[in-house]
Design an enzyme around this catalytic site. Structure first.
Site, PDB file in Angstrom:
ATOM      1  CG  ASN A   1      36.268  37.721  35.519  1.00 10.13           C
ATOM      2  OD1 ASN A   1      35.413  37.058  35.465  1.00 10.13           O
ATOM      3  ND2 ASN A   1      36.281  38.464  36.095  1.00 10.13           N
TER       4      ASN A   1
ATOM      5  CE  LYS B   1      33.251  41.767  35.629  1.00 11.40           C
ATOM      6  NZ  LYS B   1      33.296  42.302  36.318  1.00 11.40           N
TER       7      LYS B   1
ATOM      8  CG  HIS C   1      35.688  39.484  41.051  1.00 13.62           C
ATOM      9  ND1 HIS C   1      35.206  40.614  41.164  1.00 13.62           N
ATOM     10  CD2 HIS C   1      36.293  40.084  40.082  1.00 13.62           C
ATOM     11  CE1 HIS C   1      34.976  41.566  39.941  1.00 13.62           C
ATOM     12  NE2 HIS C   1      35.994  41.394  38.910  1.00 13.62           N
TER      13      HIS C   1
ATOM     14  CD  GLU D   1      31.681  41.605  39.696  1.00 13.98           C
ATOM     15  OE1 GLU D   1      31.696  40.270  39.398  1.00 13.98           O
ATOM     16  OE2 GLU D   1      31.914  43.026  38.686  1.00 13.98           O
TER      17      GLU D   1
ATOM     18  CD  GLU E   1      39.335  43.109  38.788  1.00 12.54           C
ATOM     19  OE1 GLU E   1      39.230  43.438  37.488  1.00 12.54           O
ATOM     20  OE2 GLU E   1      38.602  43.143  39.575  1.00 12.54           O
TER      21      GLU E   1
ATOM     22  N   GLY F   1      32.471  48.118  35.423  1.00 13.19           N
ATOM     23  CA  GLY F   1      31.379  48.242  34.797  1.00 13.19           C
ATOM     24  C   GLY F   1      30.445  49.104  35.154  1.00 13.19           C
TER      25      GLY F   1
ATOM     26  CB  SER G   1      35.696  50.817  33.073  1.00 11.29           C
ATOM     27  OG  SER G   1      34.064  51.027  34.221  1.00 11.29           O
TER      28      SER G   1
HETATM   29  P1  13P Z   1      34.962  45.301  33.517  1.00  9.10           P
HETATM   30  O1  13P Z   1      36.291  45.568  32.723  1.00  9.10           O
HETATM   31  O2  13P Z   1      33.832  44.892  32.848  1.00  9.10           O
HETATM   32  O3  13P Z   1      34.990  46.855  34.245  1.00  9.10           O
HETATM   33  O4  13P Z   1      35.036  44.343  35.035  1.00  9.10           O
HETATM   34  C1  13P Z   1      36.367  44.549  35.071  1.00  9.10           C
HETATM   35  C2  13P Z   1      36.225  43.100  36.373  1.00  9.10           C
HETATM   36  O5  13P Z   1      35.672  43.630  36.999  1.00  9.10           O
HETATM   37  C3  13P Z   1      37.445  42.059  35.812  1.00  9.10           C
HETATM   38  O6  13P Z   1      37.539  40.988  37.282  1.00  9.10           O
END
Ligand code: 13P
Length: 256
Positions: free
Chosen positions: A13, A15, A99, A101, A171, A177, A217
């Site tokens: 991903n 992002k 997601h 976010e 997640e 992150g 992470s």
């Molecule tokens: P990170 O691997 O940067 O923690 O993000 C995970 C994520 O949100 C994947 O969708």
């Protein structure tokens, strides 16, 4: 993971990172590993603006291109939105739905997630449905109940045939992150709670066929331990998917 019953999936991903022009060189670096990884489906979820270049670069490879969001309507007066039909016509195969976010910064609700899930399936896209608790929920000890509720809400009116197309990603929001990865045991416990819920809703056979990914992470040094758990069938990777070399190491760990 349990390869007898389900696919291993490694989904990147990106992002809101990288530029459209970076898709081609990245895919060039990744494609041989994706071809070699027999046990593993490799998915690259890019921003909408990158999709055309990514699909073109991935043609003839074993890399599938995914989107990171979609709208639930086929078309209409929804300024700035992108429908599943548009994605599918471009050659997109997967779409991330719900997601954290999106939920956190764009106010997406469980109802939106369910509507998007129906829309994606209708267009033949494979949804990657994200679930996960925030830190405050974890601290009350209610994480597994919270995930079960999110899952049931997401799957409202989804049939057992449709379930076969769906990938679930656990997640935990506190791990995204932050560098604070869940332990393999925590991820597996969540995976097991998800699978138990699927079993109650759809029966044992359907439940054991669903791939449940871990995200938050995850990187090349933690991937192996995570993928050794029975109810972790791969990963949804943010930060560590931005470098082809680390994504390749994660694919290696998943293909053991
Ligand atoms: P990170 O691997 O940067 O923690 O993000 C995970 C994520 O949100 C994947 O969708």
């Amino acid at each position: 993971m349990n390869r007898r019953y389900r696919k291993t999936v490694i989904a990147a991903n990106w992002k809101m990172n990288k530029l459209p022009g970076e898709c081609k060189p990245f895919i060039q670096q990744l494609k041989d590993k994706a071809a070699e990884a027999k046990w593993c489906d490799v998915v690259l979820c890019v921003p909408f603006t990158h999709i055309a270049s990514a699909v073109k670069a991935a043609r003839g490879t074993r890399i599938a291109i995914g989107a990171q969001n979609c709208h639930y309507a086929q078309n209409g007066a929804f300024t700035g939105e992108v429908s599943c039909r548009m994605l599918s016509e471009l050659g997109v195969k997967y779409v991330i739905i719900g997601h954290s976010e999106r939920r956190q910064y764009f106010g997406e609700t469980d109802t939106d997630v369910n509507r998007k899930l129906h829309a994606a399936l209708e267009e033949g896209l494979r949804p990657i449905v994200c679930l996960g608790e925030k830190l405050e929920v974890k601290e009350t000890g209610a994480a597994l109940d919270f995930i079960r509720c999110q899952l049931k809400a997401a799957l409202k009116d989804i049939t057992v045939q449709q379930l076969r197309k769906i990938v679930i990603a656990y997640e935990p929001v506190w791990a995204i992150g932050t560098g604070k990865i869940a332990t393999p045991q925590q991820a597996d416990e969540a995976g097991e709670a998800i699978r138990d819920t699927l079993r109650a809703l759809y029966g044992a056979r359907a439940a054991r066929g669903v791939s449940i990914l871990y995200g938050g992470s995850l990187n090349e040094s933690t991937a192996g331990g995570m993928f050794s758990m029975p109810d972790v069938d791969g990963g949804l990777i943010g930060g560590a998917s931005l470098e082809a070399a680390s994504l390749i190491s994660i694919i290696d760990a998943a293909d053991q």
